[in-house]
Scaffold this motif. Structure first.
Motif, PDB file in Angstrom:
ATOM      1  N   ALA A 156       2.281  10.076  -6.229  1.00  0.00           N
ATOM      2  CA  ALA A 156       1.568   9.736  -7.637  1.00  0.00           C
ATOM      3  C   ALA A 156       0.249  10.509  -7.554  1.00  0.00           C
ATOM      4  O   ALA A 156      -0.126  10.817  -8.714  1.00  0.00           O
ATOM      5  CB  ALA A 156       1.196   8.304  -7.200  1.00  0.00           C
ATOM      6  N   SER A 179      -5.776   6.818  -9.187  1.00  0.00           N
ATOM      7  CA  SER A 179      -6.947   6.427  -8.560  1.00  0.00           C
ATOM      8  C   SER A 179      -6.930   6.158  -6.965  1.00  0.00           C
ATOM      9  O   SER A 179      -5.778   5.646  -6.542  1.00  0.00           O
ATOM     10  CB  SER A 179      -7.538   5.164  -9.024  1.00  0.00           C
ATOM     11  OG  SER A 179      -8.441   4.532  -8.245  1.00  0.00           O
ATOM     12  N   GLN A 180      -7.818   6.664  -6.435  1.00  0.00           N
ATOM     13  CA  GLN A 180      -7.765   6.534  -4.699  1.00  0.00           C
ATOM     14  C   GLN A 180      -8.140   5.085  -4.477  1.00  0.00           C
ATOM     15  O   GLN A 180      -7.885   4.830  -3.106  1.00  0.00           O
ATOM     16  CB  GLN A 180      -8.721   7.337  -4.140  1.00  0.00           C
ATOM     17  CG  GLN A 180      -8.804   8.916  -4.384  1.00  0.00           C
ATOM     18  CD  GLN A 180      -7.862   9.512  -3.342  1.00  0.00           C
ATOM     19  OE1 GLN A 180      -7.233   8.922  -2.693  1.00  0.00           O
ATOM     20  NE2 GLN A 180      -7.670  11.015  -3.591  1.00  0.00           N
ATOM     21  N   GLY A 200       0.774  -1.354   0.015  1.00  0.00           N
ATOM     22  CA  GLY A 200       0.092  -0.038  -0.031  1.00  0.00           C
ATOM     23  C   GLY A 200       0.879   1.506  -0.064  1.00  0.00           C
ATOM     24  O   GLY A 200       0.268   2.225   0.274  1.00  0.00           O
ATOM     25  N   TYR A 231      -7.833   1.317  -3.630  1.00  0.00           N
ATOM     26  CA  TYR A 231      -6.681   0.427  -3.378  1.00  0.00           C
ATOM     27  C   TYR A 231      -7.017  -0.923  -3.840  1.00  0.00           C
ATOM     28  O   TYR A 231      -8.007  -1.405  -3.272  1.00  0.00           O
ATOM     29  CB  TYR A 231      -6.287   0.410  -1.870  1.00  0.00           C
ATOM     30  CG  TYR A 231      -5.144  -0.484  -1.577  1.00  0.00           C
ATOM     31  CD1 TYR A 231      -4.113  -0.714  -2.398  1.00  0.00           C
ATOM     32  CD2 TYR A 231      -5.318  -1.232  -0.543  1.00  0.00           C
ATOM     33  CE1 TYR A 231      -3.048  -1.636  -2.117  1.00  0.00           C
ATOM     34  CE2 TYR A 231      -4.348  -1.902  -0.076  1.00  0.00           C
ATOM     35  CZ  TYR A 231      -3.157  -2.228  -0.902  1.00  0.00           C
ATOM     36  OH  TYR A 231      -2.257  -3.144  -0.477  1.00  0.00           O
ATOM     37  N   GLY A 252       2.269   2.572  -2.550  1.00  0.00           N
ATOM     38  CA  GLY A 252       1.892   3.407  -3.903  1.00  0.00           C
ATOM     39  C   GLY A 252       2.686   3.004  -5.153  1.00  0.00           C
ATOM     40  O   GLY A 252       2.822   3.674  -5.910  1.00  0.00           O
ATOM     41  N   LYS A 253       3.261   1.722  -4.952  1.00  0.00           N
ATOM     42  CA  LYS A 253       4.102   1.059  -6.186  1.00  0.00           C
ATOM     43  C   LYS A 253       3.349   1.257  -7.418  1.00  0.00           C
ATOM     44  O   LYS A 253       3.702   1.783  -8.604  1.00  0.00           O
ATOM     45  CB  LYS A 253       4.508  -0.096  -5.612  1.00  0.00           C
ATOM     46  CG  LYS A 253       5.360  -0.148  -4.538  1.00  0.00           C
ATOM     47  CD  LYS A 253       5.871  -1.399  -4.365  1.00  0.00           C
ATOM     48  CE  LYS A 253       4.632  -2.646  -4.037  1.00  0.00           C
ATOM     49  NZ  LYS A 253       4.205  -2.198  -2.548  1.00  0.00           N
ATOM     50  N   THR A 254       2.120   0.633  -7.397  1.00  0.00           N
ATOM     51  CA  THR A 254       1.198   0.546  -8.532  1.00  0.00           C
ATOM     52  C   THR A 254       0.683   2.089  -8.963  1.00  0.00           C
ATOM     53  O   THR A 254       0.762   1.966 -10.161  1.00  0.00           O
ATOM     54  CB  THR A 254       0.002  -0.448  -8.301  1.00  0.00           C
ATOM     55  OG1 THR A 254       0.533  -1.553  -7.835  1.00  0.00           O
ATOM     56  CG2 THR A 254      -1.041  -0.597  -9.524  1.00  0.00           C
ATOM     57  N   SER A 255       0.484   2.738  -8.078  1.00  0.00           N
ATOM     58  CA  SER A 255       0.017   4.198  -8.389  1.00  0.00           C
ATOM     59  C   SER A 255       1.166   4.738  -8.873  1.00  0.00           C
ATOM     60  O   SER A 255       0.708   5.825  -9.915  1.00  0.00           O
ATOM     61  CB  SER A 255      -0.398   4.839  -7.098  1.00  0.00           C
ATOM     62  OG  SER A 255      -1.541   4.039  -6.462  1.00  0.00           O
ATOM     63  N   ASP A 263       2.127  14.605  -0.760  1.00  0.00           N
ATOM     64  CA  ASP A 263       1.078  15.420  -0.554  1.00  0.00           C
ATOM     65  C   ASP A 263       0.431  15.414   0.724  1.00  0.00           C
ATOM     66  O   ASP A 263      -0.514  16.122   1.110  1.00  0.00           O
ATOM     67  CB  ASP A 263       0.000  14.871  -1.800  1.00  0.00           C
ATOM     68  CG  ASP A 263      -0.544  13.523  -1.439  1.00  0.00           C
ATOM     69  OD1 ASP A 263      -1.643  13.294  -1.263  1.00  0.00           O
ATOM     70  OD2 ASP A 263       0.316  12.629  -2.190  1.00  0.00           O
ATOM     71  N   LYS A 321       3.629   9.617  -1.387  1.00  0.00           N
ATOM     72  CA  LYS A 321       2.490  10.447  -0.816  1.00  0.00           C
ATOM     73  C   LYS A 321       2.777  11.732   0.042  1.00  0.00           C
ATOM     74  O   LYS A 321       2.268  11.940   0.936  1.00  0.00           O
ATOM     75  CB  LYS A 321       1.809   9.520   0.287  1.00  0.00           C
ATOM     76  CG  LYS A 321       1.291   8.146  -0.379  1.00  0.00           C
ATOM     77  CD  LYS A 321       0.113   7.401   0.597  1.00  0.00           C
ATOM     78  CE  LYS A 321       0.130   5.898  -0.102  1.00  0.00           C
ATOM     79  NZ  LYS A 321      -0.721   5.194   0.728  1.00  0.00           N
ATOM     80  N   GLY A 362       3.645  -6.085  -2.384  1.00  0.00           N
ATOM     81  CA  GLY A 362       4.180  -5.613  -1.223  1.00  0.00           C
ATOM     82  C   GLY A 362       4.242  -6.752  -0.094  1.00  0.00           C
ATOM     83  O   GLY A 362       5.132  -6.912   0.385  1.00  0.00           O
ATOM     84  N   THR A 365      -1.697  -5.534  -5.084  1.00  0.00           N
ATOM     85  CA  THR A 365      -1.241  -6.287  -6.421  1.00  0.00           C
ATOM     86  C   THR A 365      -1.124  -7.748  -5.800  1.00  0.00           C
ATOM     87  O   THR A 365      -0.494  -7.854  -4.802  1.00  0.00           O
ATOM     88  CB  THR A 365       0.317  -5.703  -6.858  1.00  0.00           C
ATOM     89  OG1 THR A 365      -0.011  -4.327  -7.203  1.00  0.00           O
ATOM     90  CG2 THR A 365       0.766  -6.602  -8.115  1.00  0.00           C
TER      91      THR A 365
HETATM   92  P1  GTP Z   1       0.422  -3.484  -3.044  1.00  0.00           P
HETATM   93  O1  GTP Z   1       0.087  -3.669  -4.366  1.00  0.00           O
HETATM   94  O2  GTP Z   1      -0.424  -4.198  -2.009  1.00  0.00           O
HETATM   95  O3  GTP Z   1       1.902  -3.725  -2.704  1.00  0.00           O
HETATM   96  O4  GTP Z   1       0.509  -1.779  -2.779  1.00  0.00           O
HETATM   97  P2  GTP Z   1       1.248  -0.592  -3.640  1.00  0.00           P
HETATM   98  O5  GTP Z   1       2.234  -0.420  -3.149  1.00  0.00           O
HETATM   99  O6  GTP Z   1       0.735  -0.959  -5.219  1.00  0.00           O
HETATM  100  O7  GTP Z   1       0.031   0.565  -3.400  1.00  0.00           O
HETATM  101  P3  GTP Z   1      -0.956   1.319  -4.337  1.00  0.00           P
HETATM  102  O8  GTP Z   1      -0.478   1.803  -5.404  1.00  0.00           O
HETATM  103  O9  GTP Z   1      -2.096   0.379  -4.786  1.00  0.00           O
HETATM  104  O10 GTP Z   1      -1.592   2.288  -3.275  1.00  0.00           O
HETATM  105  C1  GTP Z   1      -2.307   2.220  -2.203  1.00  0.00           C
HETATM  106  C2  GTP Z   1      -3.131   3.180  -1.702  1.00  0.00           C
HETATM  107  O11 GTP Z   1      -2.428   4.405  -1.666  1.00  0.00           O
HETATM  108  C3  GTP Z   1      -4.146   3.548  -2.899  1.00  0.00           C
HETATM  109  O12 GTP Z   1      -5.503   3.741  -2.321  1.00  0.00           O
HETATM  110  C4  GTP Z   1      -3.773   4.722  -3.716  1.00  0.00           C
HETATM  111  O13 GTP Z   1      -4.718   5.550  -4.007  1.00  0.00           O
HETATM  112  C5  GTP Z   1      -3.076   5.437  -2.528  1.00  0.00           C
HETATM  113  N1  GTP Z   1      -1.865   6.477  -2.842  1.00  0.00           N
HETATM  114  C6  GTP Z   1      -0.895   5.918  -3.622  1.00  0.00           C
HETATM  115  N2  GTP Z   1      -0.150   6.818  -3.807  1.00  0.00           N
HETATM  116  C7  GTP Z   1      -0.529   7.847  -3.419  1.00  0.00           C
HETATM  117  C8  GTP Z   1      -0.093   9.151  -3.267  1.00  0.00           C
HETATM  118  O14 GTP Z   1       0.876   9.669  -3.961  1.00  0.00           O
HETATM  119  N3  GTP Z   1      -0.751  10.160  -2.375  1.00  0.00           N
HETATM  120  C9  GTP Z   1      -1.900   9.739  -1.855  1.00  0.00           C
HETATM  121  N4  GTP Z   1      -2.435  10.598  -1.207  1.00  0.00           N
HETATM  122  N5  GTP Z   1      -2.238   8.591  -2.073  1.00  0.00           N
HETATM  123  C10 GTP Z   1      -1.651   7.648  -2.758  1.00  0.00           C
END
Ligand code: GTP
Ligand code: MG
Length: 227
Positions: free
Chosen positions: A162, A37-38, A21, A40, A23-26, A132, A130, A70, A43
């Motif tokens: 992201a 996208s907000q 979580g 979640y 934000g890798k995918t984001s 922001d 994140k 993750g 992956t």
């Molecule tokens: P896994 O696939 O479980 O390992 O997670 P991940 O690292 O791919 O995280 P993902 O990109 O799915 O983002 C997780 C959550 O964080 C989502 O709800 C996103 O919208 C939020 N998110 C990601 N990047 C940002 C950011 O830069 N700012 C904010 N405010 N939220 C973010």
């Protein structure tokens, strides 16, 4: 497509790793597809994205981003996923300290499973994502990231978002410059005896791919820098 055939293509496999979580995918979706996208959705295993960049007159970079779940650090697959990677983005979430603590575990995992031909660690950039949300975050708790990232062997670090598209291009550019700088001359230049009309295509089966169009900010920035 003649002009493509005259160029050399470099396929670069880059890993995007860090806790659940963060934000890798984001980050990847923002960079490759220009969307956020907000919502979640964790992956599962690994996902892929491809971005093609005109690096310079002679070189097209095919950047293959491996979006590692993750939860995978606790699984057995990372050794397989990390094979032949030439660089990594290690991501943590600025609002969750535990994800920062996990950075060292991810970096250790990376260095224990993959290295460059010369034995050196693959270039890695640290992303404090994140940003922001940093008002609610742990800036005060974090060590000085300049010192931290240098001591831990990162080639650089960036505060990223992201959501707001902050520093994503810059971070990836920094990584690519380090990757290309760490390649040998032989890798970088087409050998004299090779046929310039032959392009060796990667045998990889892409799930997702996108050719960077003329509107791609990273590409135009890249071109500006190279001109
Ligand atoms: P896994 O696939 O479980 O390992 O997670 P991940 O690292 O791919 O995280 P993902 O990109 O799915 O983002 C997780 C959550 O964080 C989502 O709800 C996103 O919208 C939020 N998110 C990601 N990047 C940002 C950011 O830069 N700012 C904010 N405010 N939220 C973010
Ligand atoms: Mg993900």
């Amino acid at each position: 497509m003649h002009h493509i055939a005259m160029q050399q293509e470099r396929l670069l496999k880059v890993l995007v790793i860090g806790d659940l979580g963060v934000g890798k995918t984001s980050i990847i979706k923002r960079y490759v597809h220009h969307i956020f996208s907000q919502h979640y959705r964790a992956t599962i295993g690994v996902d892929f994205a491809l971005k093609v960049l005109d690096w310079d007159q002679q070189t097209v970079v095919r950047l293959q981003l491996w979006d590692i779940a993750g939860q995978e650090r606790y699984g057995n697959m990372t050794r397989v996923y990390y094979r032949e990677a030439v660089g990594a983005l290690v991501v943590f979430d600025m609002t969750r300290y535990s994800t920062f603590q996990a950075v060292l575990k991810w970096k250790g995992d990376l260095d224990s499973k993959v290295a460059l031909c010369n034995g050196r660690p693959v270039p890695a950039v640290l992303l404090a994502n994140k940003c922001d949300q940093q008002l609610y975050g742990l800036c005060s708790k974090l060590p000085k990231l300049d010192t931290f990232s240098r001591e831990q062997g990162f080639v650089g670090w960036y505060e990223t978002s992201a959501k707001d598209n902050t520093n994503i291009d810059a971070a990836i550019m920094c990584l690519l410059e380090n990757i290309l700088a760490s390649s040998t001359d032989r890798d970088l230049h087409t050998p004299e005896d090779s046929d310039p009309n032959v392009v060796i295509l990667p045998s990889f089966d892409y799930n997702l791919h996108e050719r960077a169009g003329p509107g791609c900010s990273a590409c135009s920035k890249l071109k500006e820098r190279r001109e």
